[in-house]
Design an enzyme around this catalytic site. Sequence first.
Site, short mmCIF file in Angstrom:
data_model
loop_
_atom_site.label_atom_id
_atom_site.label_comp_id
_atom_site.label_asym_id
_atom_site.label_seq_id
_atom_site.Cartn_x
_atom_site.Cartn_y
_atom_site.Cartn_z
N CYS A 1 1.45 -0.40 0.59
CA CYS A 1 2.49 -1.17 1.29
C CYS A 1 3.74 -1.27 0.43
CB CYS A 1 1.93 -2.53 1.70
SG CYS A 1 2.94 -3.34 2.95
N HIS B 1 -3.23 -1.48 4.60
CA HIS B 1 -3.88 -2.25 3.53
C HIS B 1 -5.39 -2.05 3.57
CE1 HIS B 1 -0.57 -4.94 2.20
NE2 HIS B 1 -0.12 -4.80 3.42
N GLU C 1 -7.52 -2.99 1.50
CA GLU C 1 -8.20 -4.18 0.98
C GLU C 1 -8.43 -5.22 2.07
OE1 GLU C 1 -5.02 -3.50 0.55
OE2 GLU C 1 -3.79 -5.32 0.31
#
Lengths: 81, 81, 736, 230
Positions: D87, D204, D206
């Site tokens: 990002c 993302h 994560e």
Amino acid sequence: MKAKVHITLKNGVLDPQGKAVEHALHGLGFPDVGGVRQGKYIEVDLPKQKDKTQAKADVEKMCKALLANTVIENFSVEVVD
Amino acid sequence: MKAKVHITLKNGVLDPQGKAVEHALHGLGFPDVGGVRQGKYIEVDLPKQKDKTQAKADVEKMCKALLANTVIENFSVEVVD
Amino acid sequence: MNHAPAKRITPEDIKTHGLSDDEYKKVLEVLGGREPNMVELGIFSVMWSEHCSYKSSKKWLKTLPTKASWVICGPGENAGVIDIGEGLAAIFKMESHNHPSFIEPYQGAATGVGGILRDVFTMGARPIANMNALRFGDPKHPKTKHLVAGVVSGIGGYGNCVGVPTVGGEVNFHPSYNGNILVNAMTVGLAQKDKIFYSAAAGAGNPVVYVGSKTGRDGIHGATMASTEFDANSEDKRPTVQVGDPFTEKLLIEACMELMATDAIQSIQDMGAAGLTSSSFEMASKGGMGVELNMNAVPQREEGMTPYEMMLSESQERMLIILKPGKEELARKIFEKWELDFAVIGHLTDTGRMVLKFHGETVCDLPIDPLAQASPEYDRPWLASTKQPVVAAKDVKNVPWRDALKTLMGCPDVASRRWVWEQYDHMVMMDTVQRPGGDAAVVRIHGSNRALAISTDCTPRYVKANPFEGGKQAVAETWRNITAVGARPLAITDNLNFGNPQKPEIMGQIVEAIQGIGDACVALDYPVISGNVSLYNETDGKPILPTPAIGGVGLLDNLDQMTTLAFKAEGEAILLLGQKDDAGWLGQSLYLREVCFEEKGAPPPVDLAHERKVGDYVRGLIHSGKITACHDLSDGGLMVALTEMALAGNLGCRLENIAAPLHAALFGEDQGRYIVTVKAADAVATLEATKAAGVPAKQIGAVGGSAIFLGGESVELEALRKLHEGWFPAYMATAT
Amino acid sequence: MRAAVIVFPGSNCDRDIAVALEQSIGKPTTMIWHQDTDIPSDLDLIVVPGGFSYGDYLRCGAMAAHSPVMREVKRRAEKGMRVLAVCNGFQIVTEAGLLPGVLMRNRGLKYVCKDVHLRVEDSQSAFTAKYKVGDVLRIPIGHAEGNYFADEATLKQLEDEGRVAFRYCTTKGEITDDANPNGSQRNIAGVLNKARTVLGMMPHPERLADKKLGGTDGRAMFEALVETLA
Ligand SMILES: Nc1ncnc2c1ncn2[C@@H]1O[C@H](COP(=O)(O)OP(=O)(O)O)[C@@H](O)[C@H]1O
Ligand SMILES: [Mg+2]
């Protein structure tokens, strides 16, 4: 015909971008930078418009309607061929 | 001394903001707008600098180092008192 | 010292500072007959404004229940604090930024978020969730789109950058907000229970420290602006709007958290509305201290600022801290690391006075306690609201259910808010277990298997029709939403948005709504721990719908016991719980407004004992693990709720056993009801056990198919989805 | 494996990605404040996380890219240390010249936070080794400037060298304009450097590496890193 529009923050209005850029420039080895203000520069093409005065008036209208936020910003319009 | 910096997108680089503004202007009753390009206008204060040529060179360095992304942007610097 | 005012106060000055003649008389009394100077007048005007003094509402706010064994700190501090076990506290509050958002929607909303974040982290809490309750005018009003676009991007612009997820909220449209939108923002934070920071100053000689951004001429007189009505000239008040800097706020949060981890802070408070004035004044006042400030030491952004401007500036991202003795250098290092301004601007005294020095001269010397004591408190005359007649179902047009459902799913107040929440980072911090779109947002307590459930609610049309019932309903709806995910509701914050309290009928709305809120809080064991009042929400004499927005917070002790509203599996039984009789309440319903174009009648009453019994029972069922989905019933009634469950699970349903008349049963907005689903094999046992517990229950159908089926007719889910998802993007597509 | 996460003023996904990494590595990651230029010498992976470094002012990632710590990251990257840039991190490494192209304003001009689908285009890097080419992943995005732009020559080179790691796609893996959330050229969501040691991506991973959050498609990336760099 083409209009060049400058949009800048009014005096006294906080410019967080300018402040951050100033800070970064100091860090990059330009300690003498005293202040940075960030604005917008917009070019508007008006291919059909032949009349300079009319072009200017039109673009000023566009600024008020959309391009600038007149609550916090000033604008200036310059028309070139 | 003050530098006025214009940062514009290079030809051929897509300008989604300009496109969107153009579109919006059409919708707002300005059908004659042929194209809009949006760039940045930055004012850099150099209170200690007395030499115009030096000021210009310094600000050009700042542009290359930070203010502009030369992969997609052009810049121009003008120094005023 | 030189008390001779440089300039004599004129009646015009008194007026522009929003003080009445009687209030000015009180000013003179506090000063022992001496005239104030302009700095002092400015301070009086701020401290006695509606915004800071709550002069019209105080008498009634005092009646709200604020205590429970889990309440650590109720109203009066920057935010309220509750004990959530395991050594942790949840800290939260909601606040309005209505007027600034109408004038400059992006910055107004952004700084609203910034302000409420500071209220929460100033108490030692790391913000973990933001919510936003928004009310806009008629979608057809020429300004509405622009305001929606600006407010939503302002909330996102600030919250996204700061890195706190915006996990939910509400949006309503109504012509009464055409000239006066409401932007209410709520922040929830987490702190160690034994590391909470308060604002009462103590210790004469202790340094007063200013941290954050520099002071500019922003928002001078914002607090008085927030306390006066709008008129045609309001546009001229524009320069008072502040610009937010979320980047600095993020640094400020980190720096404050770092300092809070040391033992350096005696007390701390953010500079909110009326900045330095209210923060220094309130801190000193709460601690019974005096304070002396050197205005030359205040970090300034602009040249030539006067003490008057510095005291009244509403520049954002600033905090005031009283340090323990000798901690200046420790604190300075932390703020310098985060590249924030840090300045010792004065010290506490034991004189009980607020003394300001500028270039060595005293420019203000006010007695703190007398000023606070004399702060006006009004018992404004109020008129009881007129009761509206109950609307009988037989007097309401019975529109074919499929048409009515389609209209409702695509109407501005029911349509999906995806267009809004997709502009908010609702996942950062990686604890958002239930994202926007469900009943309550569920945010995990980091590193644990517990979570907070959060919901904001208010149904202004109900409040207008009956402020007492509407006040109850707003509280009950948050309680229900929190219950519907399986959480235990713990406490609320409120944001009371009303018109001009000097009008007895508006004051009546305030009084009755507060009474309703209070009754609901008592009955549901759900105290008020913080709040905010926004009055004078009127344009050219026309008030907004009374809008006491409620933000509720609850606790899920075990995330494995959570449920969501989506239908889960073909064949599961759909049960309606809590329907007292088969009446179907259509007065003030969305059906009446959106399908029949009438806004009338008494709103649905809230039977609080019933509410409590049904909710507690439903929560128990969820915890038992038998429930596969749960949703409370609100706007649009049974049919809208079922459709939301169907769309979320992408599974239809077959309905049966629906009472007559159909329009009332399907679209009535009776309170205290839930839909749950259970495995088909569990249906009978669940129904029996529920009824045995005294909670009304019946099976109304089963999950299945790709449409909603009822009485030989059906509507495809895809058609409903298009309507539900389509309205907002289509509406905003033409926005500028 | 030893991993570190750089923290710039304004980073806000630093903790998030550290949490996801720790789940897979089983031990803490090092957080490196942007002013600490002596990065531990035995690192296997540096993460440039998401957020709003320097407020995203001027251009996203520009100021962070020119900070001293990034000079060091670049030096290490040239020596082959793995860099995962997510990002805002992707914006930073493109500004720093570690990866080609730029991330421009989304074509819809708005910030967009939602789950998107990605088609895996590469499984030959330490980041993607546990995916198969053609796999469709569900991963969230959250950005206002993720519109990948590069000139034709660069795009051609990226394609020829198989350096497009992920593309935005439909749930079925089709690369369509509707599935493109930000206007990226050729639906590009992530790219690798020539040595396949630096990955920049807007989505993302994560954020969906934990069942409780509703999905785990991102987790294989962290597991692949642990296995490859162990
Ligand atoms: N302004 C907003 N910001 C974020 N989420 C919102 C906003 N408005 C509504 N939502 C979300 O949309 C969903 C539906 O909202 P609403 O109809 O008010 O729910 P309910 O009827 O259950 O109170 C909720 O999950 C809510 O959090
Ligand atoms: Mg609900």
